[in-house]
Design an enzyme around this catalytic site. Sequence first.
Site, PDB file in Angstrom:
ATOM      1  N   ASN A   8       0.879  -1.163   0.000  1.00 36.34           N
ATOM      2  CA  ASN A   8       0.000   0.000   0.000  1.00 36.34           C
ATOM      3  C   ASN A   8       0.922   1.219   0.000  1.00 36.34           C
ATOM      4  O   ASN A   8       1.444   1.616   1.041  1.00 36.34           O
ATOM      5  CB  ASN A   8      -0.864  -0.068   1.272  1.00 36.34           C
ATOM      6  CG  ASN A   8      -1.848   1.077   1.385  1.00 36.34           C
ATOM      7  OD1 ASN A   8      -1.760   2.048   0.631  1.00 36.34           O
ATOM      8  ND2 ASN A   8      -2.750   0.962   2.329  1.00 36.34           N
ATOM      9  N   HIS A 182     -12.063   4.240  -0.274  1.00 37.23           N
ATOM     10  CA  HIS A 182     -12.008   3.386   0.929  1.00 37.23           C
ATOM     11  C   HIS A 182     -12.728   2.050   0.718  1.00 37.23           C
ATOM     12  O   HIS A 182     -13.190   1.428   1.666  1.00 37.23           O
ATOM     13  CB  HIS A 182     -12.614   4.099   2.162  1.00 37.23           C
ATOM     14  CG  HIS A 182     -11.733   5.184   2.700  1.00 37.23           C
ATOM     15  ND1 HIS A 182     -12.207   6.395   3.127  1.00 37.23           N
ATOM     16  CD2 HIS A 182     -10.393   5.234   2.893  1.00 37.23           C
ATOM     17  CE1 HIS A 182     -11.220   7.158   3.535  1.00 37.23           C
ATOM     18  NE2 HIS A 182     -10.099   6.478   3.401  1.00 37.23           N
ATOM     19  N   HIS A 209     -15.893   5.115   8.121  1.00 39.91           N
ATOM     20  CA  HIS A 209     -14.451   4.857   8.144  1.00 39.91           C
ATOM     21  C   HIS A 209     -13.777   6.176   8.530  1.00 39.91           C
ATOM     22  O   HIS A 209     -13.621   7.068   7.689  1.00 39.91           O
ATOM     23  CB  HIS A 209     -13.966   4.371   6.769  1.00 39.91           C
ATOM     24  CG  HIS A 209     -12.482   4.185   6.701  1.00 39.91           C
ATOM     25  ND1 HIS A 209     -11.879   2.948   6.622  1.00 39.91           N
ATOM     26  CD2 HIS A 209     -11.469   5.082   6.724  1.00 39.91           C
ATOM     27  CE1 HIS A 209     -10.564   3.098   6.603  1.00 39.91           C
ATOM     28  NE2 HIS A 209     -10.288   4.398   6.660  1.00 39.91           N
ATOM     29  N   GLY A 213      -7.679   9.626   6.628  1.00 39.44           N
ATOM     30  CA  GLY A 213      -8.667   9.818   5.551  1.00 39.44           C
ATOM     31  C   GLY A 213     -10.000   9.368   6.127  1.00 39.44           C
ATOM     32  O   GLY A 213     -10.022   8.423   6.918  1.00 39.44           O
ATOM     33  N   ARG A 242      -7.392  17.159   4.858  1.00 35.27           N
ATOM     34  CA  ARG A 242      -8.232  17.466   3.680  1.00 35.27           C
ATOM     35  C   ARG A 242      -9.520  18.153   4.113  1.00 35.27           C
ATOM     36  O   ARG A 242     -10.082  17.832   5.161  1.00 35.27           O
ATOM     37  CB  ARG A 242      -8.562  16.179   2.922  1.00 35.27           C
ATOM     38  CG  ARG A 242      -7.382  15.604   2.181  1.00 35.27           C
ATOM     39  CD  ARG A 242      -7.707  14.275   1.554  1.00 35.27           C
ATOM     40  NE  ARG A 242      -6.967  13.178   2.169  1.00 35.27           N
ATOM     41  CZ  ARG A 242      -7.240  11.894   2.011  1.00 35.27           C
ATOM     42  NH1 ARG A 242      -8.237  11.523   1.243  1.00 35.27           N
ATOM     43  NH2 ARG A 242      -6.511  10.983   2.619  1.00 35.27           N
ATOM     44  N   ARG A 286      -6.056  12.249  18.154  1.00 39.74           N
ATOM     45  CA  ARG A 286      -5.661  11.995  19.546  1.00 39.74           C
ATOM     46  C   ARG A 286      -5.008  13.228  20.156  1.00 39.74           C
ATOM     47  O   ARG A 286      -5.297  13.605  21.281  1.00 39.74           O
ATOM     48  CB  ARG A 286      -4.703  10.802  19.594  1.00 39.74           C
ATOM     49  CG  ARG A 286      -4.607  10.209  20.967  1.00 39.74           C
ATOM     50  CD  ARG A 286      -3.874   8.911  21.011  1.00 39.74           C
ATOM     51  NE  ARG A 286      -3.361   8.484  19.716  1.00 39.74           N
ATOM     52  CZ  ARG A 286      -2.759   7.335  19.513  1.00 39.74           C
ATOM     53  NH1 ARG A 286      -2.597   6.496  20.505  1.00 39.74           N
ATOM     54  NH2 ARG A 286      -2.298   7.001  18.338  1.00 39.74           N
ATOM     55  N   ILE A 330      -9.834   6.625  14.196  1.00 34.37           N
ATOM     56  CA  ILE A 330     -10.697   7.428  15.064  1.00 34.37           C
ATOM     57  C   ILE A 330     -11.956   6.632  15.440  1.00 34.37           C
ATOM     58  O   ILE A 330     -12.347   6.568  16.605  1.00 34.37           O
ATOM     59  CB  ILE A 330     -11.089   8.751  14.359  1.00 34.37           C
ATOM     60  CG1 ILE A 330      -9.835   9.583  14.054  1.00 34.37           C
ATOM     61  CG2 ILE A 330     -12.079   9.544  15.203  1.00 34.37           C
ATOM     62  CD1 ILE A 330     -10.080  10.788  13.137  1.00 34.37           C
ATOM     63  N   GLY A 331     -12.572   6.015  14.450  1.00 34.08           N
ATOM     64  CA  GLY A 331     -13.798   5.248  14.699  1.00 34.08           C
ATOM     65  C   GLY A 331     -13.565   4.113  15.672  1.00 34.08           C
ATOM     66  O   GLY A 331     -14.410   3.804  16.517  1.00 34.08           O
ATOM     67  N   GLU A 332     -12.378   3.513  15.567  1.00 37.09           N
ATOM     68  CA  GLU A 332     -12.085   2.360  16.406  1.00 37.09           C
ATOM     69  C   GLU A 332     -11.687   2.765  17.824  1.00 37.09           C
ATOM     70  O   GLU A 332     -12.019   2.082  18.791  1.00 37.09           O
ATOM     71  CB  GLU A 332     -10.931   1.594  15.744  1.00 37.09           C
ATOM     72  CG  GLU A 332     -10.814   0.158  16.147  1.00 37.09           C
ATOM     73  CD  GLU A 332      -9.546  -0.448  15.595  1.00 37.09           C
ATOM     74  OE1 GLU A 332      -8.840  -1.099  16.354  1.00 37.09           O
ATOM     75  OE2 GLU A 332      -9.258  -0.250  14.389  1.00 37.09           O
ATOM     76  N   HIS A 333     -10.981   3.892  17.940  1.00 34.17           N
ATOM     77  CA  HIS A 333     -10.368   4.205  19.238  1.00 34.17           C
ATOM     78  C   HIS A 333     -10.931   5.415  19.965  1.00 34.17           C
ATOM     79  O   HIS A 333     -10.712   5.541  21.179  1.00 34.17           O
ATOM     80  CB  HIS A 333      -8.864   4.434  19.062  1.00 34.17           C
ATOM     81  CG  HIS A 333      -8.144   3.245  18.525  1.00 34.17           C
ATOM     82  ND1 HIS A 333      -8.034   2.074  19.228  1.00 34.17           N
ATOM     83  CD2 HIS A 333      -7.519   3.038  17.343  1.00 34.17           C
ATOM     84  CE1 HIS A 333      -7.364   1.194  18.516  1.00 34.17           C
ATOM     85  NE2 HIS A 333      -7.042   1.759  17.362  1.00 34.17           N
TER      86      HIS A 333
END
Length: 396
Positions: A8, A182, A209, A213, A242, A286, A330-333
């Site tokens: 990637n 994504h 997501h 990004g 962005r 964070r 961000i969504g996860e943590h």
Amino acid sequence: MPHALTLNAGSSSLKFALFELGDLSGAPAVRITGLIERIGGSSHMRAQRADGTTISDAPLPPEEAADHETALGRALDLIGQERPDARVVGVGHRVVHGGPDHAVPIVLNAEALEKLRALEPLAPLHQPHNLSGVRAALAAFPEAVQVACFDTAFHRHHPWVNDTFALPRGYYDKGVRRYGFHGLSYDYISGRLAEIAPHLHAGRVVVAHLGNGASMCGMIGGRSIASSMGFSALDGLPMGTRSGQLDPGVVLYLMSQEGMGADEIADLLYKRSGLLGLSGLSNDMRKLEEAGTDAAREAIAYFVFRVRRELGGLAAALGGIDALVFCGGIGEHSVHVRQKVCEGMGWIGLELDEARNMRGETVVSTDLSRIRVLVIPTDEEIVIARAVRDMLARRG
Ligand code: AMP
């Protein structure tokens, strides 16, 4: 032992992972994941084994990561030392843009590579780097099958109203369309949802997501119906650097009144806006949460506001909503962002369980919430590795 390498390649980074493929009938098993950052500058390589133990976490001398090709060489040295038995039979690439035609991964050869190069103007900040990763891998593994997995592919079945802009028709034919990105992440979440909650997968789901990004996708039956990102990876939600959705009149103003050219505007919208631009501090959620300054709070508030607006819009596009899934860094943590996004959403039938949210459980809604809210860590690499496995299996 047959292995797949996934790559990637970003503008100044290279994410890589090594998977053992076995006899191609089972799930690829991750063995190594790694990241080389700041290629061409003060580079750093991090790599770990599947059990989380560190293989490398150290700066690289400039000559070992001068460009993507040398960086890949350095990653391959590490892989060779760590797993000398690994025979790379397939390389999977994350490619941001597949254009209007590619709804599934493809095998890369010189002709396919040339066609993807023609799409560079559609994603000038991502596609050239993705393709330089492809060229480096073609040189390193001339015998391996090379597979391109597109971020746009998952969205290629959008209904026309969400595939177009209200411009004269000719622009659509030229490729000025709402592609959505994504896709590898959404593909993973769709598959994971089918495993853990098939009844939700079959229904109307909005996936957020939220990483450096950020975008959102509305799915029905696991297929993308609408996405917040459009022609480029700039549209929709504000991101680390962005702008997200912007009145096109602002771009006209920047050109006519501020005398800015295309490159300057691209630099502003891709690299100096979003959380960084609003906070004047950082692109990193964070750090903003820790900073607690007014500007940092306002940047987070704008981010949350746009996620909530998009959630409402996507729910309407889907004709209702059965589940909301958070993923990305961000969504996860971020307990705080999830809480703020879900606050006061009882009117739509969504109720967050604060304790579950705090603990970061998979289901963070209350038992009485009509809409299930889930946190599912995404995994774009395994989607690429599966595509390589499937391509190899098909070729026999
Ligand atoms: P990604 O691009 O998916 O790796 O996500 C990166 C973003 O996730 C950055 O803005 C990070 O600050 C954010 N992030 C990671 N961990 C946390 C955390 N514990 N709390 C808040 N934000 C986080």
